[in-house]
Design a protein around this motif. Sequence first.
Motif, PDB file in Angstrom:
ATOM      1  N   VAL A 158       0.816  -1.219   0.000  1.00 18.08           N
ATOM      2  CA  VAL A 158       0.000   0.000   0.000  1.00 18.08           C
ATOM      3  C   VAL A 158       0.849   1.268   0.000  1.00 18.08           C
ATOM      4  O   VAL A 158       0.619   2.183  -0.797  1.00 18.08           O
ATOM      5  N   GLY A 159       1.870   1.280   0.830  1.00 19.75           N
ATOM      6  CA  GLY A 159       2.698   2.487   0.948  1.00 19.75           C
ATOM      7  C   GLY A 159       3.325   2.849  -0.390  1.00 19.75           C
ATOM      8  O   GLY A 159       3.157   3.962  -0.892  1.00 19.75           O
ATOM      9  N   GLU A 160       3.987   1.879  -0.966  1.00 17.86           N
ATOM     10  CA  GLU A 160       4.701   2.115  -2.227  1.00 17.86           C
ATOM     11  C   GLU A 160       3.729   2.530  -3.326  1.00 17.86           C
ATOM     12  O   GLU A 160       3.955   3.481  -4.076  1.00 17.86           O
ATOM     13  N   LYS A 161       2.610   1.797  -3.372  1.00 15.94           N
ATOM     14  CA  LYS A 161       1.618   2.049  -4.416  1.00 15.94           C
ATOM     15  C   LYS A 161       1.035   3.466  -4.258  1.00 15.94           C
ATOM     16  O   LYS A 161       0.907   4.214  -5.239  1.00 15.94           O
ATOM     17  N   ALA A 162       0.708   3.831  -3.028  1.00 21.33           N
ATOM     18  CA  ALA A 162       0.108   5.148  -2.778  1.00 21.33           C
ATOM     19  C   ALA A 162       1.109   6.245  -3.136  1.00 21.33           C
ATOM     20  O   ALA A 162       0.749   7.255  -3.753  1.00 21.33           O
ATOM     21  N   GLU A 163       2.368   6.029  -2.768  1.00 23.51           N
ATOM     22  CA  GLU A 163       3.395   7.019  -3.113  1.00 23.51           C
ATOM     23  C   GLU A 163       3.485   7.201  -4.623  1.00 23.51           C
ATOM     24  O   GLU A 163       3.576   8.311  -5.144  1.00 23.51           O
ATOM     25  N   GLY A 164       3.421   6.065  -5.361  1.00 21.47           N
ATOM     26  CA  GLY A 164       3.462   6.102  -6.822  1.00 21.47           C
ATOM     27  C   GLY A 164       2.303   6.931  -7.370  1.00 21.47           C
ATOM     28  O   GLY A 164       2.488   7.793  -8.232  1.00 21.47           O
ATOM     29  N   PHE A 165       1.092   6.689  -6.782  1.00 18.93           N
ATOM     30  CA  PHE A 165      -0.082   7.424  -7.256  1.00 18.93           C
ATOM     31  C   PHE A 165       0.060   8.924  -7.024  1.00 18.93           C
ATOM     32  O   PHE A 165      -0.248   9.740  -7.874  1.00 18.93           O
ATOM     33  N   VAL A 166       0.524   9.253  -5.833  1.00 16.25           N
ATOM     34  CA  VAL A 166       0.651  10.675  -5.488  1.00 16.25           C
ATOM     35  C   VAL A 166       1.636  11.345  -6.450  1.00 16.25           C
ATOM     36  O   VAL A 166       1.400  12.443  -6.942  1.00 16.25           O
ATOM     37  N   LYS A 167       2.730  10.632  -6.745  1.00 16.64           N
ATOM     38  CA  LYS A 167       3.728  11.218  -7.639  1.00 16.64           C
ATOM     39  C   LYS A 167       3.134  11.424  -9.028  1.00 16.64           C
ATOM     40  O   LYS A 167       3.284  12.489  -9.631  1.00 16.64           O
ATOM     41  N   ARG A 168       2.391  10.395  -9.505  1.00 17.36           N
ATOM     42  CA  ARG A 168       1.813  10.523 -10.848  1.00 17.36           C
ATOM     43  C   ARG A 168       0.804  11.655 -10.907  1.00 17.36           C
ATOM     44  O   ARG A 168       0.736  12.411 -11.878  1.00 17.36           O
ATOM     45  N   LEU A 169       0.039  11.788  -9.852  1.00 17.85           N
ATOM     46  CA  LEU A 169      -0.962  12.855  -9.799  1.00 17.85           C
ATOM     47  C   LEU A 169      -0.269  14.222  -9.877  1.00 17.85           C
ATOM     48  O   LEU A 169      -0.693  15.122 -10.603  1.00 17.85           O
ATOM     49  N   LYS A 170       0.795  14.343  -9.118  1.00 15.20           N
ATOM     50  CA  LYS A 170       1.524  15.621  -9.073  1.00 15.20           C
ATOM     51  C   LYS A 170       2.098  15.944 -10.453  1.00 15.20           C
ATOM     52  O   LYS A 170       2.015  17.083 -10.922  1.00 15.20           O
ATOM     53  N   ASP A 171       2.680  14.910 -11.102  1.00 16.89           N
ATOM     54  CA  ASP A 171       3.254  15.121 -12.430  1.00 16.89           C
ATOM     55  C   ASP A 171       2.182  15.578 -13.407  1.00 16.89           C
ATOM     56  O   ASP A 171       2.382  16.493 -14.209  1.00 16.89           O
TER      57      ASP A 171
END
Length: 873
Positions: free
Chosen positions: A728-741
């Motif tokens: 969950v942690g890694e996946k959520a971090e990935g999502f947040v980064k993609r959203l920001k980009d």
Amino acid sequence: MKSAEIRESFLTFFESKGCRRLPSSSLIPDDPSLLLTTAGMVQFKPVFLGIEKRGYTRATTCQKCVRTTDIEIVGHTGRHQTFFEMLGNFSFGDYFKAEIIPWSYEYSTSVLGLDPDRLWFSVYEDDDEAEQIWLSLGIPAERIVRMGAKDNFWSAGPTGPCGPCSELYYDQGPEVGCGLDTCAPGCDCDRFLEYWNLVFMQYDRQEDGTLVPLPKKNIDTGLGLERMAGILQGVNSNYETDILRRMIGEASALCGVAYGASDRTDVSLRILADHSRALAFLIADGVLPSNESRGYVLRRLLRRAVRHGRLLGLTEPFLTRLIGIVVAEMGEAYPELVENRDLVERIVGAEEARFGATLKQGMALLEDEIARVREASASDFPGGVAFTLHDTYGFPVELTAEIAHENGLTLDMDAFEAEMTAQRERGRAGVKDVSWAASGAAYARAGERLHRGAVEFIGYEADEADATVAGIVVDGEPADTISAGQAGEIVLDSTPFYGEQGGQVGDTGAVTSDTANFEVSDTRIPVRGLVSHLGEVTNGSLSVGDRVHASIDVLRRERIRRNHTATHLLHWALRLVLGEHVKQSGSFVSPERLRFDFTHFQAPSQDQLAKVERLVNTKIMEDHAVRAYETSLASAREAGVIALFGEKYGEFVRVLEIGNFSRELCGGTHVGRTSEIGLLKIASEGSVGANLRRIEAVTSFDAMEAVYAEEAVLARAAEALKCRPAEVGEKAEGFVKRLKDAEKSAGAAKRADSSGEADSLAASAVDVGYPLVVARVTAPDAGALRELSDTVRSKIPGAAVVLAAESDGKALLLAAGSDEAVSGGFDAGKVIKAMAPHVGGGGGGKPQMAQAGGHEPAGIDEALAAARATLGA
Ligand code: SER
């Protein structure tokens, strides 16, 4: 004689008269009607009133006291202090006038060695008995004076124990006094020093002023230690006596101003000497700076001291230095100073720094206000501002008045006083106006039937037991019987029920007889030594003297025990992780959860909290033994047992020991081994005041439920993210980064778009003496329109732009021009005025910039045409 020698000689003398030597009580009184401990008798008030019994009828103490009623005078005289020590001896229905009068004479002359010819005595106007006793000692009649109630009738407050008194005076000699023929004890001058007050405590003053005789006649005496030290050390001021002189010496060395250099600096030095003692003692007893009640008293003292430090030229923090001297001078007699030294210094340091900042702001406010009043050609400096300066910035009003005066202004003292009065009322609201429960008499009656006046608590070992009903209270009145349907309180001769105390809630359960059942909903200790079961009779009736069976709700107690021991583990772990300055300042232990308040100066980090929780759980799983034993307070202190911050203890204390790592004074109920706690989970952490943090936690079943609840949240997140919980942690971090980009590139695209539009707008500029752009554009709001206009203008130097857009059924108009355009005749305000009527709106502005809105976007083209016409384009 040094102060310490006087203290010791007094206590020893009265021990030889059969008095029990007891420690000073805390400056925070048990009495809810008092803000601070102001006299030696405070800790004995319920004993004088006959609602509490102790295992002795004679006592002697050296009591630390703080009085702030005349704080404005402190520093200006040699006699006034906020902190002082009062030597006292007390009789609870035991010795009376015939004993105490000769003893006080014996102590004064034989022990202290005062010259008998210099001693004078006062008695209450109609107290022939006291006068006779003084005469029987061979004292000449002319040295015994009679005085009225103002001087010779003492009471602790408007209600409560009181009585006539007799005072001892020391004649310092005519050269010290006013020299008038009428000069005698009671005169305002310094010649006759009253040093000992013998109160014949006989009455309980009621709300309406009537004096009800107390069950027994008592004695309460108070001898001012500093005043006696002054007499014996041959000095005219309390500030010249050994301890205070040392404080003055230190303050003087700090600022480089000699004592005696000037009246003005002497006042400040005395304030530093007195206030630093009050600060050290108040904080060591658990008072923390705040804006109300005793915390406010502390804050006022500290700020007054800092201000006077500034007057002495001290610009750097200095109070902790003085606190160090207080601890060195008085730590032996008052071990709490040594125990809490670190904390006292940190709190004083933080508060001094905080005030250092407001002091500057206060000066700025003061100067601004003076300028404002002068500008208005007025002469009164407003009392309200003086009050704000006093209250928020800690400016003494005398100082504000002085600075105002220097600037030709007069401080409106009436307005200031009115604000102060309102403030005092607010302060009083902080003191609960409850004198000892109305039920006092009922408890006293129950107490008479108890062995040694106290209920035997057997709840450390037993959950249930047989007992006898010793008292019943219904509606605050003593009763003989309580019957089905009635609510009330029951006192038993012995009980397994734990009365709410030390943060642990009271037990619930049942008190039953063969024919009756009383459901206990709570257990309290209204008077020391007396446990009261609160509840309701569900069937039958119970009478005083009945044999009953008392049984607590065992499962509930079990959960309380776990939480209580966990609180000790938490305290231990916090000190280990955050530092030794962590002190428990309050706690609440119930079956459901525990709450722990402690001193700390910033929010603990997530890492620190995780460490604390892990340490506690490790100790739980290591399965340590938990044991309790009784010892004297002195030996517990010697062994380094942790006493609770601000807590009051008797002579004998109970030590609760976990394994070999945690030892605290505690009267609560605990598990036998730490593993019974199961697990602890911290539920929350936050601030509850200056330098105070609070942790809430759950244990055992509740901790298990907390873990399951978190797991459920994690599972839900995993499902939403379509991954395993561990990912969950890694996946959520990935999502947040993609959203920001994605947000970033969307923003870039938008900026490129508007830059393209700006380019083509700039290209459409016409020359009307300056470059002019008039156009219809797309923009979602007035802000976007302004941004577009700025971009266009940045592309053509010296230009003016007039833009219009439609958004949400409304018209937005904007005109803006450079200084060059304006000097070339462009007037944005005028342009907008010409445009606005076409879109059904209004608006205007300056020549450089104007905006408007309208509700008829259909008129935009006409509006733009009107602009062109106005500008000759
Ligand atoms: N209570 C009296 C006083 O304060 C005597 O101790 O003066």
